[in-house]
Design an enzyme around this catalytic site. Structure first.
Site, PDB file in Angstrom:
ATOM      1  N   LYS A 170      -0.814   0.198   2.344  1.00  8.41           N
ATOM      2  CA  LYS A 170      -2.120  -0.424   2.132  1.00  8.41           C
ATOM      3  C   LYS A 170      -3.216   0.553   2.579  1.00  8.41           C
ATOM      4  O   LYS A 170      -2.949   1.470   3.380  1.00  8.41           O
ATOM      5  CB  LYS A 170      -2.207  -1.769   2.883  1.00  8.41           C
ATOM      6  N   LYS A 204       7.342  -7.329  11.240  1.00  8.14           N
ATOM      7  CA  LYS A 204       7.433  -7.651  12.667  1.00  8.14           C
ATOM      8  C   LYS A 204       8.352  -8.859  12.870  1.00  8.14           C
ATOM      9  O   LYS A 204       8.280  -9.850  12.146  1.00  8.14           O
ATOM     10  CB  LYS A 204       6.044  -7.922  13.246  1.00  8.14           C
ATOM     11  N   ASP A 257      -9.557  -3.501   5.658  1.00  6.68           N
ATOM     12  CA  ASP A 257      -8.451  -2.869   6.370  1.00  6.68           C
ATOM     13  C   ASP A 257      -7.433  -3.882   6.877  1.00  6.68           C
ATOM     14  O   ASP A 257      -6.237  -3.594   6.901  1.00  6.68           O
ATOM     15  CB  ASP A 257      -9.001  -2.062   7.554  1.00  6.68           C
ATOM     16  N   HIS A 262      -3.101  -8.022   5.966  1.00  7.11           N
ATOM     17  CA  HIS A 262      -2.373  -8.619   7.084  1.00  7.11           C
ATOM     18  C   HIS A 262      -2.697 -10.100   7.278  1.00  7.11           C
ATOM     19  O   HIS A 262      -1.799 -10.946   7.326  1.00  7.11           O
ATOM     20  CB  HIS A 262      -2.691  -7.895   8.392  1.00  7.11           C
TER      21      HIS A 262
END
Length: 509
Positions: A170, A204, A257, A262
């Site tokens: 990304k 994660k 970002d 995310h």
């Protein structure tokens, strides 16, 4: 109810780890921080855990006049400094035999011919079998050049006997239109099943345990909806500034970002319905349904906030403000704090606002998802009995202290009826003897195995941009400077006001 499976285990026998077959991993931009601190150590850790085959090779491509042994020294030093598992000489020697380096520019035909010769040689001497994964750890503006070079030099061809895959970091574009253009470019060369979009947060362990928490425990499902949840807060914050990332960060900002990828992925995992199974297609369908139902706030001015960290003391030392960082234009309007409200218009979540925020140079590093529950409609206590009682909350801590916190009211010991807010904590590190694999270990292994569940597909990327684009356009049209905030604080006043308008306050992690 679907049974939870560990993505690192063989589906035929969960006692056995999944091991990649013969293959080569080619990293473009191998001299960058991501490669040195994450990718190369992750490769070593996989090898150290026995998850890479003897027929494995690692190829670096960059603008350096290095020989193979020079690159090997860089890998060695990166592994020594950043690997999660202990250094073992026999594992290193096994890896070393398959390490190669190709110098050149990304637009240089001769360099790609050398790359082709190198990996064909590795197919023979290392037995990599024509299986190659090309990891684009480079600025997004260069993706087109590399993908086109791979096509023209025959390095993207597929067959029944071998595969070629491309891995894209990304951000996936900078808005909806550029994301669509990137998809057209990549899909014209690689089939969709050979394209892996890396979002390391999805690798994660605790993000995946969110699915286990929801779907392996009957106690949470009845209250995981708008009848009981008042609002959801998803936070990713860092106590550091941009460091040496000025060239990448300025002009992109916190929303592009972090929120576009995310945080919206975390929202989708939090709000999705139970999939029929945990294969890639079922997970993707449920996440897409959430993103299709999600929309930006009706009043963007009232329900978004953006800020820039100023100079000041943090942790007992003076730190620069964003506009004073090396390489940043003093007139930059790039935000380092972004917070938005997102509404999910479906039966489960209608009326429940999701608040997403990300920031740099705040009080501490934390990533968490907090479900805040509605207050009980009636409490048989006096006001003084419950004066310190807040709302119940279920908090999933993703980093750095991975675990789950349940916040509720309990009676204070004594003769009087006094209710106080308390927390019950579960920490992964205290409950399991196995250490969690680093996110890039899991994701790289999945690329080599061709296993896509943890990777966002292009439709998810486009839906995320559809949510964020109106907000970015509104901010650009106002032309206003982001509101400054003190380093070590929790962001600008506008972020506090955003929730206050709805009668809420930000959780203090």
């Amino acid at each position: 109810m679907a049974e939870w499976t560990n993505p690192l285990r063989d589906p035929q026998d969960r006692r056995l780890p999944r091991i990649a077959g013969p293959c080569a991993l080619v990293i473009f931009g191998v001299t960058g921080d991501l490669s040195r601190k994450k990718l190369m150590p992750a490769v070593y850790d996989l090898a150290n855990r026995g998850l890479l085959p003897p027929g494995f090779a690692l190829v670096g491509f960059a603008r350096r006049e290095w020989a193979d042994q020079d690159f090997a020294k860089v890998v060695h030093d990166s592994v020594k400094e950043h690997a999660r598992t202990p250094f073992r000489e026999e594992v290193w020697q096994q890896l070393l035999e398959g390490i190669r380096f190709v110098p050149g520019e990304l637009t240089d035909d001769a360099a790609f011919e050398r790359l082709k010769t190198t990996i064909l040689e590795l197919d023979e001497v290392r037995g990599t079998g024509g299986n190659h994964a090309f990891y684009l750890s480079i600025p997004p503006g260069l993706f087109d050049d590399v993908v086109d070079q791979l096509r023209r030099h025959g390095l993207a061809e597929q067959s029944d006997s071998h595969w070629n895959r491309v891995v894209i970091e990304k951000p996936f574009g900078h808005d909806l239109e550029s994301a669509k253009e990137l998809e057209r470019t990549v899909s014209s060369v690689f089939p969709s099943q050979s394209v892996f979009r890396i979002d390391h947060y999805l690798g994660k362990e605790t993000v995946q345990n969110l699915l286990a928490l929801r779907f392996a425990n009957q106690m949470f499902e009845p209250i995981w909806n708008n009848r009981f949840v008042s609002h959801v807060q998803i936070t990713m914050a860092e106590h550091i500034g941009i460091g040496g990332r000025a060239g990448y960060y300025d002009g992109i900002g916190a929303a592009r970002d972090v929120i576009q990828n995310h945080l919206l992925q975390l929202l989708a995992l939090t709000a999705m319905e139970e999939p029929n199974s945990f294969d890639a297609r079922q997970l993707r369908l449920e996440k897409q349904k959430v993103l299709e139902a999600a929309r930006p706030p009706k009043d963007i001015a009232a329900h978004t906030a953006r800020g820039q960290y100023a100079s000041g003391f943090q942790g007992g030392r003076w730190v620069k403000g964003y506009l004073e960082e090396d390489g940043i234009d003093p007139g930059s309007t790039t935000e380092t704090y972004a917070a938005i409200r997102v509404d999910v218009d479906n039966r489960r979540w209608a009326g429940v606002p999701f608040y997403l925020r990300t920031a740099k140079r705040v009080a501490r590093r934390v990533t968490e998802i907090a479900l805040n529950f509605k207050k009980a409609p009636f409490l048989p206590f006096t006001d003084t009995d419950t004066e310190t009682l807040g709302t119940n909350a279920l908090v999933m801590r993703i980093q750095p202290d991975e675990g789950i916190t349940l916040r509720f009211g309990a009676k204070v010991p004594g003769t009087q009826m006094e209710i106080r807010e308390v927390s019950m904590d579960f920490a992964y590190g205290d409950s399991f003897t196995e250490s969690s694999p680093e996110a890039y270990e899991r994701l790289i292994l999945d690329v080599l195995l061709g296993d896509p569940p943890l990777f966002p597909q292009h439709r998810e990327v486009e839906l995320s941009w559809q949510i964020l684009d109106p907000i970015l356009d509104f901010w650009a049209d106002t032309g206003e400077q982001p509101q400054p905030y003190a380093p070590g604080s929790w962001g600008p006043q506008s972020g506090i006001d955003m929730l206050a308008r709805d009668g809420f306050t930000w959780r203090r992690p």
